[in-house]
Design a protein around this motif. Structure first.
Motif, PDB file in Angstrom:
ATOM      1  N   ILE A  95       0.841  -1.191   0.000  1.00 40.60           N
ATOM      2  CA  ILE A  95       0.000   0.000   0.000  1.00 40.60           C
ATOM      3  C   ILE A  95       0.877   1.241   0.000  1.00 40.60           C
ATOM      4  N   VAL A  96       0.320   2.331  -0.533  1.00 41.05           N
ATOM      5  CA  VAL A  96       1.056   3.580  -0.694  1.00 41.05           C
ATOM      6  C   VAL A  96       0.417   4.656   0.170  1.00 41.05           C
ATOM      7  N   ASP A  97       1.243   5.337   0.958  1.00 39.10           N
ATOM      8  CA  ASP A  97       0.794   6.475   1.761  1.00 39.10           C
ATOM      9  C   ASP A  97       0.520   7.641   0.814  1.00 39.10           C
ATOM     10  N   LEU A  98      -0.730   8.118   0.809  1.00 38.74           N
ATOM     11  CA  LEU A  98      -1.119   9.171  -0.122  1.00 38.74           C
ATOM     12  C   LEU A  98      -0.773  10.569   0.381  1.00 38.74           C
ATOM     13  N   GLY A  99      -0.279  10.650   1.630  1.00 41.54           N
ATOM     14  CA  GLY A  99       0.014  11.970   2.186  1.00 41.54           C
ATOM     15  C   GLY A  99      -1.240  12.764   2.479  1.00 41.54           C
ATOM     16  N   GLU A 100      -2.361  12.053   2.636  1.00 42.41           N
ATOM     17  CA  GLU A 100      -3.648  12.684   2.933  1.00 42.41           C
ATOM     18  C   GLU A 100      -4.228  12.080   4.198  1.00 42.41           C
ATOM     19  N   LYS A 101      -5.203  12.788   4.783  1.00 47.47           N
ATOM     20  CA  LYS A 101      -5.903  12.275   5.957  1.00 47.47           C
ATOM     21  C   LYS A 101      -7.405  12.357   5.739  1.00 47.47           C
ATOM     22  N   GLN A 102      -8.127  11.600   6.555  1.00 50.87           N
ATOM     23  CA  GLN A 102      -9.588  11.592   6.466  1.00 50.87           C
ATOM     24  C   GLN A 102     -10.147  12.995   6.660  1.00 50.87           C
ATOM     25  N   ASN A 103     -11.259  13.247   5.991  1.00 51.45           N
ATOM     26  CA  ASN A 103     -11.971  14.507   6.165  1.00 51.45           C
ATOM     27  C   ASN A 103     -13.252  14.288   6.941  1.00 51.45           C
ATOM     28  N   ASN A 104     -13.697  15.306   7.633  1.00 49.90           N
ATOM     29  CA  ASN A 104     -15.004  15.317   8.289  1.00 49.90           C
ATOM     30  C   ASN A 104     -15.218  14.129   9.222  1.00 49.90           C
ATOM     31  N   VAL A 105     -14.267  13.878  10.102  1.00 46.68           N
ATOM     32  CA  VAL A 105     -14.424  12.823  11.108  1.00 46.68           C
ATOM     33  C   VAL A 105     -14.338  13.442  12.494  1.00 46.68           C
ATOM     34  N   SER A 106     -15.090  12.874  13.445  1.00 47.44           N
ATOM     35  CA  SER A 106     -15.133  13.424  14.793  1.00 47.44           C
ATOM     36  C   SER A 106     -13.907  13.033  15.605  1.00 47.44           C
ATOM     37  N   HIS A 107     -13.258  11.920  15.218  1.00 47.47           N
ATOM     38  CA  HIS A 107     -12.066  11.461  15.916  1.00 47.47           C
ATOM     39  C   HIS A 107     -10.815  11.972  15.209  1.00 47.47           C
ATOM     40  N   ARG A 108      -9.666  11.605  15.716  1.00 45.55           N
ATOM     41  CA  ARG A 108      -8.403  12.009  15.100  1.00 45.55           C
ATOM     42  C   ARG A 108      -8.307  11.449  13.685  1.00 45.55           C
ATOM     43  N   ALA A 109      -8.065  12.308  12.722  1.00 40.88           N
ATOM     44  CA  ALA A 109      -8.024  11.896  11.313  1.00 40.88           C
ATOM     45  C   ALA A 109      -6.862  10.946  11.062  1.00 40.88           C
ATOM     46  N   ALA A 110      -7.147   9.831  10.384  1.00 37.20           N
ATOM     47  CA  ALA A 110      -6.131   8.825  10.084  1.00 37.20           C
ATOM     48  C   ALA A 110      -5.588   9.028   8.678  1.00 37.20           C
ATOM     49  N   LYS A 111      -4.376   8.527   8.456  1.00 34.41           N
ATOM     50  CA  LYS A 111      -3.767   8.597   7.133  1.00 34.41           C
ATOM     51  C   LYS A 111      -4.539   7.747   6.131  1.00 34.41           C
ATOM     52  N   LEU A 112      -4.487   8.168   4.876  1.00 28.36           N
ATOM     53  CA  LEU A 112      -5.137   7.435   3.803  1.00 28.36           C
ATOM     54  C   LEU A 112      -4.092   6.756   2.920  1.00 28.36           C
ATOM     55  N   TYR A 113      -4.445   5.553   2.456  1.00 29.58           N
ATOM     56  CA  TYR A 113      -3.550   4.748   1.628  1.00 29.58           C
ATOM     57  C   TYR A 113      -4.299   4.267   0.381  1.00 29.58           C
ATOM     58  N   LYS A 114      -3.527   3.771  -0.595  1.00 23.20           N
ATOM     59  CA  LYS A 114      -4.110   3.101  -1.754  1.00 23.20           C
ATOM     60  C   LYS A 114      -3.302   1.834  -2.028  1.00 23.20           C
ATOM     61  N   PHE A 115      -3.919   0.903  -2.724  1.00 21.04           N
ATOM     62  CA  PHE A 115      -3.298  -0.374  -3.067  1.00 21.04           C
ATOM     63  C   PHE A 115      -2.381  -0.204  -4.268  1.00 21.04           C
ATOM     64  N   ASP A 116      -1.185  -0.797  -4.203  1.00 13.85           N
ATOM     65  CA  ASP A 116      -0.215  -0.712  -5.296  1.00 13.85           C
ATOM     66  C   ASP A 116      -0.226  -2.020  -6.091  1.00 13.85           C
ATOM     67  N   GLN A 117      -0.873  -2.001  -7.246  1.00 16.05           N
ATOM     68  CA  GLN A 117      -1.034  -3.184  -8.078  1.00 16.05           C
ATOM     69  C   GLN A 117       0.312  -3.683  -8.611  1.00 16.05           C
ATOM     70  N   GLU A 118       1.225  -2.797  -8.947  1.00 20.90           N
ATOM     71  CA  GLU A 118       2.519  -3.201  -9.508  1.00 20.90           C
ATOM     72  C   GLU A 118       3.358  -3.963  -8.487  1.00 20.90           C
ATOM     73  N   VAL A 119       3.353  -3.500  -7.255  1.00 25.92           N
ATOM     74  CA  VAL A 119       4.092  -4.195  -6.201  1.00 25.92           C
ATOM     75  C   VAL A 119       3.502  -5.575  -5.967  1.00 25.92           C
ATOM     76  N   TYR A 120       2.169  -5.651  -5.982  1.00 24.77           N
ATOM     77  CA  TYR A 120       1.521  -6.952  -5.783  1.00 24.77           C
ATOM     78  C   TYR A 120       1.933  -7.947  -6.867  1.00 24.77           C
TER      79      TYR A 120
END
Length: 225
Positions: free
Chosen positions: A188-213
Protein backbone atom coordinates in the motif's frame (compact mmCIF):
# COMPACT_ATOMS: atom_id res chain seq x y z
CA UNK A 1 -34.75 -22.75 -18.47
CA UNK A 2 -33.42 -25.87 -20.18
CA UNK A 3 -35.64 -28.96 -20.05
CA UNK A 4 -33.35 -31.88 -19.26
CA UNK A 5 -32.43 -31.69 -15.57
CA UNK A 6 -29.79 -33.92 -14.01
CA UNK A 7 -31.35 -34.85 -10.67
CA UNK A 8 -28.23 -36.48 -9.28
CA UNK A 9 -25.87 -33.52 -9.79
CA UNK A 10 -26.38 -30.10 -8.26
CA UNK A 11 -24.66 -26.77 -7.62
CA UNK A 12 -24.35 -24.91 -4.30
CA UNK A 13 -22.96 -21.37 -4.11
CA UNK A 14 -21.27 -19.69 -1.15
CA UNK A 15 -21.50 -15.94 -1.73
CA UNK A 16 -19.49 -14.02 0.85
CA UNK A 17 -20.22 -10.33 1.18
CA UNK A 18 -18.28 -7.62 2.95
CA UNK A 19 -18.92 -3.99 3.83
CA UNK A 20 -18.15 -3.69 7.54
CA UNK A 21 -18.21 -7.40 8.37
CA UNK A 22 -18.15 -10.73 6.57
CA UNK A 23 -21.55 -12.14 5.64
CA UNK A 24 -22.97 -15.00 3.60
CA UNK A 25 -25.97 -14.93 1.26
CA UNK A 26 -28.70 -17.45 2.08
CA UNK A 27 -32.06 -18.29 0.53
CA UNK A 28 -35.15 -19.64 2.26
CA UNK A 29 -36.58 -22.66 0.45
CA UNK A 30 -40.15 -22.06 -0.62
CA UNK A 31 -40.89 -25.67 -1.56
CA UNK A 32 -39.55 -29.21 -1.40
CA UNK A 33 -38.29 -31.31 1.52
CA UNK A 34 -36.42 -28.37 3.07
CA UNK A 35 -39.27 -25.87 2.73
CA UNK A 36 -38.94 -23.02 5.22
CA UNK A 37 -35.23 -23.61 5.87
CA UNK A 38 -32.39 -21.24 5.08
CA UNK A 39 -29.75 -22.71 2.77
CA UNK A 40 -26.98 -21.88 0.35
CA UNK A 41 -28.28 -20.89 -3.10
CA UNK A 42 -28.31 -24.11 -5.11
CA UNK A 43 -30.12 -26.26 -7.60
CA UNK A 44 -29.93 -28.85 -10.36
CA UNK A 45 -27.81 -28.47 -13.46
CA UNK A 46 -29.05 -29.43 -16.91
CA UNK A 47 -27.54 -31.59 -19.63
CA UNK A 48 -27.26 -28.56 -21.91
CA UNK A 49 -25.01 -26.34 -19.75
CA UNK A 50 -21.55 -26.29 -18.22
CA UNK A 51 -21.03 -26.31 -14.46
CA UNK A 52 -19.96 -22.66 -14.48
CA UNK A 53 -23.02 -21.64 -16.49
CA UNK A 54 -25.27 -23.61 -14.16
CA UNK A 55 -23.80 -21.89 -11.10
CA UNK A 56 -24.44 -18.44 -12.53
CA UNK A 57 -27.94 -19.32 -13.76
CA UNK A 58 -29.01 -20.85 -10.44
CA UNK A 59 -27.63 -17.94 -8.43
CA UNK A 60 -29.42 -15.41 -10.62
CA UNK A 61 -32.75 -17.25 -10.54
CA UNK A 62 -32.73 -17.58 -6.74
CA UNK A 63 -31.22 -14.25 -5.67
CA UNK A 64 -31.18 -11.83 -8.61
CA UNK A 65 -27.38 -11.57 -8.34
CA UNK A 66 -25.72 -11.85 -11.74
CA UNK A 67 -22.41 -11.59 -13.57
CA UNK A 68 -20.14 -12.79 -10.75
CA UNK A 69 -16.85 -14.60 -11.09
CA UNK A 70 -17.55 -17.82 -9.20
CA UNK A 71 -14.62 -20.06 -8.32
CA UNK A 72 -15.18 -23.78 -8.11
CA UNK A 73 -14.45 -25.32 -4.69
CA UNK A 74 -14.79 -29.09 -5.11
CA UNK A 75 -17.42 -31.82 -5.34
CA UNK A 76 -19.23 -32.87 -2.16
CA UNK A 77 -20.47 -36.43 -2.43
CA UNK A 78 -21.16 -38.03 0.93
CA UNK A 79 -23.53 -40.94 0.38
CA UNK A 80 -26.13 -39.58 2.81
CA UNK A 81 -25.74 -35.85 2.10
CA UNK A 82 -29.20 -35.73 0.49
CA UNK A 83 -32.05 -37.51 2.32
CA UNK A 84 -34.00 -39.12 -0.54
CA UNK A 85 -31.37 -40.22 -3.06
CA UNK A 86 -27.69 -40.05 -4.00
CA UNK A 87 -26.79 -36.51 -5.08
CA UNK A 88 -23.34 -35.04 -5.71
CA UNK A 89 -23.04 -31.27 -5.52
CA UNK A 90 -20.32 -28.98 -6.87
CA UNK A 91 -19.53 -26.02 -4.65
CA UNK A 92 -18.68 -22.52 -5.85
CA UNK A 93 -17.70 -19.40 -3.94
CA UNK A 94 -16.84 -15.73 -4.33
CA UNK A 95 -16.36 -12.56 -2.27
CA UNK A 96 -18.22 -9.37 -3.19
CA UNK A 97 -19.14 -6.01 -1.71
CA UNK A 98 -22.68 -6.83 -0.61
CA UNK A 99 -23.97 -3.24 -0.83
CA UNK A 100 -23.24 -3.25 -4.59
CA UNK A 101 -26.00 -5.80 -5.23
CA UNK A 102 -29.76 -5.80 -4.80
CA UNK A 103 -30.94 -9.28 -3.84
CA UNK A 104 -34.41 -10.45 -4.83
CA UNK A 105 -35.86 -13.86 -4.01
CA UNK A 106 -37.03 -15.81 -7.04
CA UNK A 107 -37.71 -19.24 -8.54
CA UNK A 108 -38.05 -21.68 -5.60
CA UNK A 109 -36.80 -19.23 -2.94
CA UNK A 110 -39.34 -17.46 -0.72
CA UNK A 111 -36.75 -15.09 0.77
CA UNK A 112 -33.09 -14.11 0.43
CA UNK A 113 -30.92 -12.35 3.01
CA UNK A 114 -27.35 -11.62 4.07
CA UNK A 115 -26.37 -13.26 7.37
CA UNK A 116 -23.39 -12.44 9.57
CA UNK A 117 -21.27 -15.55 9.98
CA UNK A 118 -22.04 -15.72 13.70
CA UNK A 119 -25.78 -15.59 13.00
CA UNK A 120 -26.08 -18.30 10.34
CA UNK A 121 -29.08 -20.51 11.16
CA UNK A 122 -29.03 -24.31 10.99
CA UNK A 123 -28.55 -25.26 7.35
CA UNK A 124 -29.92 -28.37 5.59
CA UNK A 125 -28.00 -31.23 3.97
CA UNK A 126 -24.22 -30.67 4.21
CA UNK A 127 -24.38 -26.92 3.67
CA UNK A 128 -22.55 -26.25 6.95
CA UNK A 129 -19.67 -28.36 5.64
CA UNK A 130 -19.66 -26.53 2.31
CA UNK A 131 -19.74 -23.13 4.04
CA UNK A 132 -16.87 -24.10 6.36
CA UNK A 133 -14.78 -25.39 3.46
CA UNK A 134 -15.40 -22.19 1.47
CA UNK A 135 -14.43 -20.04 4.45
CA UNK A 136 -11.20 -21.99 4.87
CA UNK A 137 -10.39 -21.43 1.19
CA UNK A 138 -11.10 -17.72 1.56
CA UNK A 139 -8.83 -17.46 4.61
CA UNK A 140 -6.03 -19.15 2.69
CA UNK A 141 -6.41 -16.97 -0.39
CA UNK A 142 -6.53 -13.65 1.48
CA UNK A 143 -2.98 -14.29 2.71
CA UNK A 144 -1.69 -14.86 -0.82
CA UNK A 145 -3.79 -12.56 -2.97
CA UNK A 146 -5.22 -9.06 -2.41
CA UNK A 147 -8.74 -10.33 -3.02
CA UNK A 148 -10.29 -7.95 -0.52
CA UNK A 149 -8.81 -4.65 -1.64
CA UNK A 150 -11.59 -4.12 -4.18
CA UNK A 151 -14.06 -4.14 -1.25
CA UNK A 152 -12.45 -1.08 0.29
CA UNK A 153 -12.76 2.54 -0.85
CA UNK A 154 -10.08 3.62 -3.32
CA UNK A 155 -8.54 5.57 -0.43
CA UNK A 156 -8.64 3.68 2.86
CA UNK A 157 -7.17 3.75 6.37
CA UNK A 158 -5.07 1.06 8.01
CA UNK A 159 -7.92 0.48 10.44
CA UNK A 160 -10.31 -0.25 7.57
CA UNK A 161 -7.78 -2.65 6.08
CA UNK A 162 -7.25 -4.41 9.42
CA UNK A 163 -11.02 -4.76 9.87
CA UNK A 164 -11.21 -6.44 6.46
CA UNK A 165 -8.55 -9.00 7.35
CA UNK A 166 -10.02 -9.61 10.81
CA UNK A 167 -13.47 -10.21 9.32
CA UNK A 168 -12.23 -12.71 6.75
CA UNK A 169 -9.75 -14.51 9.02
CA UNK A 170 -12.20 -14.49 11.95
CA UNK A 171 -9.46 -13.45 14.39
CA UNK A 172 -8.37 -10.36 16.30
CA UNK A 173 -5.07 -9.00 14.99
CA UNK A 174 -2.46 -7.12 16.98
CA UNK A 175 -2.64 -3.56 15.66
CA UNK A 176 1.09 -2.61 15.73
CA UNK A 177 2.16 -6.00 14.34
CA UNK A 178 -0.41 -5.88 11.52
CA UNK A 179 0.61 -2.39 10.49
CA UNK A 180 4.30 -3.25 10.58
CA UNK A 181 3.82 -6.29 8.32
CA UNK A 182 1.49 -4.57 5.85
CA UNK A 183 3.68 -1.50 5.52
CA UNK A 184 6.79 -3.67 5.30
CA UNK A 185 5.43 -5.47 2.23
CA UNK A 186 5.01 -2.15 0.38
CA UNK A 187 1.60 -3.31 -0.87
CA UNK A 188 0.00 0.00 0.00
CA UNK A 189 1.06 3.58 -0.69
CA UNK A 190 0.79 6.47 1.76
CA UNK A 191 -1.12 9.17 -0.12
CA UNK A 192 0.01 11.97 2.19
CA UNK A 193 -3.65 12.68 2.93
CA UNK A 194 -5.90 12.27 5.96
CA UNK A 195 -9.59 11.59 6.47
CA UNK A 196 -11.97 14.51 6.16
CA UNK A 197 -15.00 15.32 8.29
CA UNK A 198 -14.42 12.82 11.11
CA UNK A 199 -15.13 13.42 14.79
CA UNK A 200 -12.07 11.46 15.92
CA UNK A 201 -8.40 12.01 15.10
CA UNK A 202 -8.02 11.90 11.31
CA UNK A 203 -6.13 8.82 10.08
CA UNK A 204 -3.77 8.60 7.13
CA UNK A 205 -5.14 7.43 3.80
CA UNK A 206 -3.55 4.75 1.63
CA UNK A 207 -4.11 3.10 -1.75
CA UNK A 208 -3.30 -0.37 -3.07
CA UNK A 209 -0.22 -0.71 -5.30
CA UNK A 210 -1.03 -3.18 -8.08
CA UNK A 211 2.52 -3.20 -9.51
CA UNK A 212 4.09 -4.20 -6.20
CA UNK A 213 1.52 -6.95 -5.78
CA UNK A 214 2.30 -8.41 -9.21
CA UNK A 215 6.01 -8.49 -8.36
CA UNK A 216 5.32 -10.20 -5.03
CA UNK A 217 2.95 -12.69 -6.64
CA UNK A 218 5.72 -13.99 -8.91
CA UNK A 219 7.60 -15.05 -5.78
CA UNK A 220 4.45 -16.66 -4.25
CA UNK A 221 4.39 -14.49 -1.16
CA UNK A 222 2.43 -15.39 1.96
CA UNK A 223 1.20 -12.70 4.33
CA UNK A 224 1.94 -14.09 7.79
CA UNK A 225 -0.57 -12.48 10.11
Amino acid sequence: MAEHIMEDLSIDCVIFGFTDELKVLLVKHGEGISKGKWALPGGWITYEESLDAAANRILYLLTGVNNLFLEQLKAFGSVDRFPTKRVVTVGYYTLIKDTDYDVVAGYTASDVQWFSLNEVPELPYDHDEILTYALDQLKSRVKQEPIGFNLLPEKFTLLQLQNLYESILQIKLDKPNFRRKILGMKLIVDLGEKQNNVSHRAAKLYKFDQEVYQALKEHKFVLDL
